[in-house]
Structure formats: structure tokens, C-alpha cells
Design an enzyme around this catalytic site. Structure first.
Site, PDB file in Angstrom:
ATOM      1  N   ASP A  84      -2.285  -1.398  -3.984  1.00  0.00           N
ATOM      2  CA  ASP A  84      -2.663  -0.030  -4.320  1.00  0.00           C
ATOM      3  C   ASP A  84      -1.377   0.788  -4.363  1.00  0.00           C
ATOM      4  O   ASP A  84      -0.834   1.158  -3.328  1.00  0.00           O
ATOM      5  CB  ASP A  84      -3.627   0.503  -3.251  1.00  0.00           C
ATOM      6  CG  ASP A  84      -3.985   1.967  -3.445  1.00  0.00           C
ATOM      7  OD1 ASP A  84      -3.524   2.573  -4.443  1.00  0.00           O
ATOM      8  OD2 ASP A  84      -4.714   2.511  -2.603  1.00  0.00           O
ATOM      9  N   TYR A 132       0.870  -1.174   0.000  1.00  0.00           N
ATOM     10  CA  TYR A 132       0.000   0.000   0.000  1.00  0.00           C
ATOM     11  C   TYR A 132       0.911   1.230   0.000  1.00  0.00           C
ATOM     12  O   TYR A 132       1.450   1.634   1.018  1.00  0.00           O
ATOM     13  CB  TYR A 132      -0.924  -0.011   1.220  1.00  0.00           C
ATOM     14  CG  TYR A 132      -1.781   1.222   1.358  1.00  0.00           C
ATOM     15  CD1 TYR A 132      -2.451   1.761   0.262  1.00  0.00           C
ATOM     16  CD2 TYR A 132      -1.933   1.843   2.594  1.00  0.00           C
ATOM     17  CE1 TYR A 132      -3.235   2.894   0.390  1.00  0.00           C
ATOM     18  CE2 TYR A 132      -2.717   2.974   2.738  1.00  0.00           C
ATOM     19  CZ  TYR A 132      -3.370   3.495   1.630  1.00  0.00           C
ATOM     20  OH  TYR A 132      -4.156   4.626   1.762  1.00  0.00           O
TER      21      TYR A 132
END
Length: 251
Positions: free
Chosen positions: A144, A105
Site C-alpha cells: 500500500d 506500507y
């Protein structure tokens, strides 16, 4: 071998939105999530047949990653071996005989790019970490990454040119990452496909209007290109401001 990655934007929240049914339906060998937004012991998650790996942020209710894997890892590494960046629960690495699986992330540069300097330093440290792994065996990186790489990776690219996630600096860092020997699996199979995104703002009916961004990725070592069977974005699945993404490899 099937991999799923999903920024759930709060695991406790998405558990109330049919997460377990989606999880079972996908029946992935590896299910990676980002933004768990919880601490150890804050959720009871029964996933029969899966080994669970968690990395929690020091800050409560912030960031965090997890991997649920049918096959236990040989070794597990948390963070990127850099104390500057290893307090936000952003990376988990599982080692297997033939590859490393990394879920990530990436830090958001935030409004007016106020965290861009931190983000760019992260990018340098993260690439160094990935290259160290790749020198040993191929990598499968998912998560992400908080950047839309090209104009076709977001709907309103002209008006977002200097927004977080579409600054020249962030896009160039991803270009440099790929140029170092790695493959964006979705673009490898779908080099010109448009209108397919993985994240939509909660504002302005963005998902209804498909005004989205492709900021979630499966990236592999170039040596695995011939092993890529499928790379998809599961836009039909709701529950978060992101949708899951999929990779199938013949390993």
C-alpha cells in the site's frame, strides 16, 4: 512465481472474515500483508509450508507488515536502515538469489496533509534504499503506497485533487520513483484500463458504488518487464477496505 499483496487493515479482524480460506485458495509463493496492527504473540497463525516474517510497529495496534514465503529467504532486512522511519514496522525485505522482495506500507499524509512533510522525507529515504538494493539485483516491491498516481487511478479525481494520496507532491514522488528505473506492473499490462481500484472508503457506500482508488502496487525493476506474466487487482475478494493485488513473474 505468484505474489499476492494485501492491506488487511488488521490481521486479527480479517482472520474472522475468511482470511485463511482466501490464503489457501490463492496458493501464492509469496503472500505479503500490510497493516497487521498487532504485536508479537498477539495472533496464532498456522500456515503450513510457509516461512513467516514480521515487522511490528513500536506503537501498539498500528501499522505493521508481514511476508509469508514458501521459500526461506537468504537474508531478511527490517526497515530501511533509517532510524527516523524504522519504528512503525513499514518495510520487510527478503533477499533471494535472483531478486529482492520488499513489502511496504507507506505513511499516509493524513487529513489536511498534516503529515505530508514526513511523507515526502520518507519517499526520498525509501527511494535511496530501493536504489541501493536495485544496484545489486532486481527488486519486486509491493504494498500500500498510499498514492493514486494518475487521474484514471481513482474515480473522483477532480474532487480529491488536494486530498491525502492524490496531492501533486505525492504523485510526483511516485513519478520520480518510476523514472528512476522501475515499472508499475499493472499499468505496464493495462495502460488505459479504468474503473479498477484496490481501496474504497468505508463511508458513503464507496465499494458498492466502486468509488475507489488504486493505491496498492507491484513495482519491479525495469529489467523484469519481460518477466511479467500477469498483474491483477482481485476486486472480488472482501474482508478489508483494500482488496488483494496479484503479480505473476517468470523467474
Amino acid at each position: 512465481m505468484k505474489f499476492i499483496s494485501w492491506n488487511v487493515n488488521g490481521l486479527r479482524a480479517v482472520l474472522k472474515k475468511d482470511f485463511l480460506s482466501i490464503f489457501k485458495q490463492q496458493n501464492a509463493d509469496f503472500f505479503c500483508i500490510q497493516e497487521t496492527k498487532l504485536q508479537e504473540g498477539q495472533v496464532e497463525l498456522e500456515l503450513p509450508g510457509y516461512n513467516k516474517y514480521w515487522n511490528y510497529a513500536d506503537k501498539k495496534g498500528y501499522s505493521g507488515t508481514a511476508i509469508f514465503a514458501k521459500t526461506p529467504a537468504q537474508n531478511v532486512y527490517y526497515g530501511i536502515d533509517n532510524d527516523v522511519f524504522d519504528h512503525e514496522g513499514r518495510v520487510i525485505t527478503l533477499e533471494y538469489p535472483d531478486f529482492f522482495l520488499i513489502t511496504c506500507y507507506t505513511p499516509n499524509s493524513q487529513a489536511k496533509l498534516k503529515r505530508l512533510e514526513f511523507r515526502l522525507k520518507w519517499e526520498e529515504a525509501f527511494l535511496k534504499y530501493i536504489q541501493t538494493l536495485d544496484s545489486k539485483k532486481p527488486i519486486v516491491l509491493c504494498g500500500d503506497l498510499n498514492v493514486a498516481h494518475e487521474n484514471i487511478d481513482l474515480k473522483n479525481w477532480k474532487t480529491n485533487h488536494y486530498s491525502a494520496g492524490f496531492s501533486d507532491e505525492e504523485r510526483q514522488k511516485l513519478s520520480s520513483f518510476l523514472d528512476a528505473g522501475f515499472t508499475d506492473s499493472f499499468r505496464y499490462l493495462h495502460p488505459t484500463k479504468t474503473g479498477i481500484y484496490s481501496w474504497w472508503s468505508y463511508r458513503f457506500h464507496a465499494r458498492e458504488n466502486n468509488a475507489g482508488w488504486r493505491i496498492d502496487y507491484f513495482i519491479t525493476s525495469n529489467i523484469l518487464q519481460s518477466k511479467i506474466i500477469n498483474a491483477d487487482i482481485l476486486t472480488q475478494i472482501y474482508g478489508s477496505d483494500h482488496c488483494p493485488i496479484l503479480l505473476q513473474l517468470k523467474i
